[in-house]
Design a protein around this motif. Structure first.
Motif, short mmCIF file in Angstrom:
data_model
loop_
_atom_site.label_atom_id
_atom_site.label_comp_id
_atom_site.label_asym_id
_atom_site.label_seq_id
_atom_site.Cartn_x
_atom_site.Cartn_y
_atom_site.Cartn_z
N SER A 28 -1.92 -8.21 -11.81
CA SER A 28 -0.86 -7.73 -10.91
C SER A 28 -1.24 -7.83 -9.44
O SER A 28 -0.40 -7.63 -8.56
CB SER A 28 -0.52 -6.27 -11.24
OG SER A 28 -0.11 -6.14 -12.57
N ASP A 35 -1.93 -9.26 -5.91
CA ASP A 35 -1.58 -10.40 -5.05
C ASP A 35 -2.56 -10.42 -3.88
O ASP A 35 -2.47 -9.59 -2.97
CB ASP A 35 -0.14 -10.28 -4.55
CG ASP A 35 0.32 -11.50 -3.77
OD1 ASP A 35 -0.54 -12.30 -3.33
OD2 ASP A 35 1.54 -11.66 -3.58
N ASN A 47 -2.87 -12.27 -1.39
CA ASN A 47 -2.26 -12.53 -0.07
C ASN A 47 -1.64 -11.28 0.54
O ASN A 47 -1.34 -11.27 1.73
CB ASN A 47 -1.21 -13.63 -0.20
CG ASN A 47 -1.81 -14.95 -0.66
OD1 ASN A 47 -2.85 -15.37 -0.16
ND2 ASN A 47 -1.16 -15.59 -1.63
N LYS A 48 -1.44 -10.26 -0.28
CA LYS A 48 -0.82 -9.02 0.24
C LYS A 48 -1.85 -7.94 0.59
O LYS A 48 -1.49 -6.84 0.97
CB LYS A 48 0.18 -8.48 -0.78
CG LYS A 48 1.45 -9.33 -0.88
CD LYS A 48 2.47 -8.69 -1.80
CE LYS A 48 3.75 -9.53 -1.85
NZ LYS A 48 4.76 -8.95 -2.78
N ILE A 49 -3.14 -8.28 0.44
CA ILE A 49 -4.19 -7.33 0.82
C ILE A 49 -4.28 -7.30 2.34
O ILE A 49 -4.67 -8.28 2.97
CB ILE A 49 -5.56 -7.71 0.20
CG1 ILE A 49 -5.47 -7.72 -1.33
CG2 ILE A 49 -6.64 -6.73 0.66
CD1 ILE A 49 -6.72 -8.25 -2.03
N LYS A 50 -3.91 -6.18 2.93
CA LYS A 50 -3.88 -6.08 4.40
C LYS A 50 -5.21 -5.61 4.98
O LYS A 50 -5.57 -5.95 6.10
CB LYS A 50 -2.76 -5.12 4.83
CG LYS A 50 -1.36 -5.65 4.51
CD LYS A 50 -0.29 -4.65 4.89
CE LYS A 50 1.10 -5.17 4.51
NZ LYS A 50 2.16 -4.15 4.77
N ASN A 102 -4.32 -0.88 -4.39
CA ASN A 102 -2.99 -1.43 -4.07
C ASN A 102 -2.13 -1.57 -5.31
O ASN A 102 -0.90 -1.47 -5.24
CB ASN A 102 -3.12 -2.81 -3.40
CG ASN A 102 -3.81 -2.76 -2.06
OD1 ASN A 102 -4.04 -1.69 -1.52
ND2 ASN A 102 -4.17 -3.91 -1.52
N TYR A 159 -0.18 2.46 -6.91
CA TYR A 159 1.27 2.21 -6.84
C TYR A 159 1.92 2.51 -8.19
O TYR A 159 3.02 3.07 -8.26
CB TYR A 159 1.53 0.76 -6.43
CG TYR A 159 2.98 0.38 -6.37
CD1 TYR A 159 3.78 0.76 -5.29
CD2 TYR A 159 3.57 -0.37 -7.39
CE1 TYR A 159 5.13 0.41 -5.24
CE2 TYR A 159 4.91 -0.72 -7.35
CZ TYR A 159 5.69 -0.32 -6.26
OH TYR A 159 7.02 -0.66 -6.22
#
Length: 280
Positions: A180, A182, A184-187, A217, A221
């Motif tokens: 699950s 991503d 690229n969405k790890i800020k 993350n 969630y």
């Protein structure tokens, strides 16, 4: 032979890439804690027999301790068998490496019983075939683990720090969490160098305030109660709180045993698998 299989927590967990075969490339700081399973292993004439004090723990080929014994026997042509009894204290499916540390303990025990000349490095390499956390669990302590878990670099010991560990009444699938995630969405990624410097200086305050696990993350969630646990532990005086591994276990550091005890007492009323322990 009786051997202790210690649990671990992640002081950090970062995912820095993904290999072509689908495995995630990790950078994480692992720490052994004084919470352990007891493994009693004996030689027998043939076969592998696993038993456990917890009925829900599989005692066949699904058990990582079984896999470890089988792999060792095949690799080194051991014709005899083993009887393994696991007294389980580490929560299952918790992010504390319960299965991996049992496997590592079996590999170490079988080396001592059959092939004492085998190095830690060889045992760690063997362990990687069982699970990503097994190589670290072979050596334990405070370490930087990279790649898919195969590269383990020992760090200065971060022992004797108090922590409260809370495992809610549900498990989490590590495979599903990574599936699950991503990348690229790890800020925000952990500052691994800062954390290593904090460990070298034995600076709990800086380390606790900068711990980071990117798998939160996903897991936090899906399970909002974990956010509540973190918040409650901070409100009770924790210097920092973090999810270990893929979860759902939350741990928090305390500089003061009294505050830790108060937190433990409160959490224990809500969550049966709550522990007060130390880094070792």
């Amino acid at each position: 032979m009786l051997i202790k299989a210690y649990a671990k927590v992640n002081l950090s967990l970062d995912v820095v890439g993904k290999r072509e075969d689908g495995y995630h490339i990790l950078e994480m700081i692992m720490q052994t804690i004084d919470l352990y399973d007891l493994i009693n292993i004996k030689k027998t004439n043939k076969g592998i027999n696993i038993s456990c004090n917890k009925q829900y723990v599989p005692t066949d080929e699904r058990n990582l301790a079984y896999k470890a014994a089988e792999l060792f026997m095949k690799t080194y042509n051991i014709c005899e068998g083993v009887d393994i009894y696991i007294k389980k204290y580490i929560p299952v499916a918790a992010g504390l490496a319960g299965g991996s540390t049992d496997a590592a303990a079996v590999l170490r025990a079988m080396r001592n019983m059959y092939r004492p000349d085998i190095s830690d490095e060889k045992i760690m390499k063997l362990g990687l075939n069982i699970g990503a956390d097994v190589p670290y669990c072979v050596v334990g302590g405070t370490a930087l683990c990279e790649g898919i878990g195969e590269k383990v670099t020992k760090l200065n010991s971060f022992k004797n720090h108090i922590l409260v560990v809370v495992k809610p009444a549900f498990g989490v699938s590590t495979k599903e969490v990574y599936k699950s995630l991503d990348i690229n969405k790890i800020k925000r990624h952990p500052d691994t160098n800062l954390l290593i410097s904090s460990i070298e200086a034995n600076n709990l305050n800086t380390l606790a305030r900068n711990m980071k696990n990117v798998l939160e993350n996903v897991t936090l969630y899906k399970h909002v109660v974990l956010k509540d646990i973190k918040k409650e532990m901070i409100n009770m005086g924790a210097q920092g709180a973090l999810m270990s591994g893929s979860g759902p276990t939350i741990f928090a550091f305390f500089s003061d045993m009294l505050k830790a005890q108060l937190c433990y007492d409160k959490m224990k009323k809500k969550y049966r698998e709550t522990f007060i322990t130390r880094t070792i």
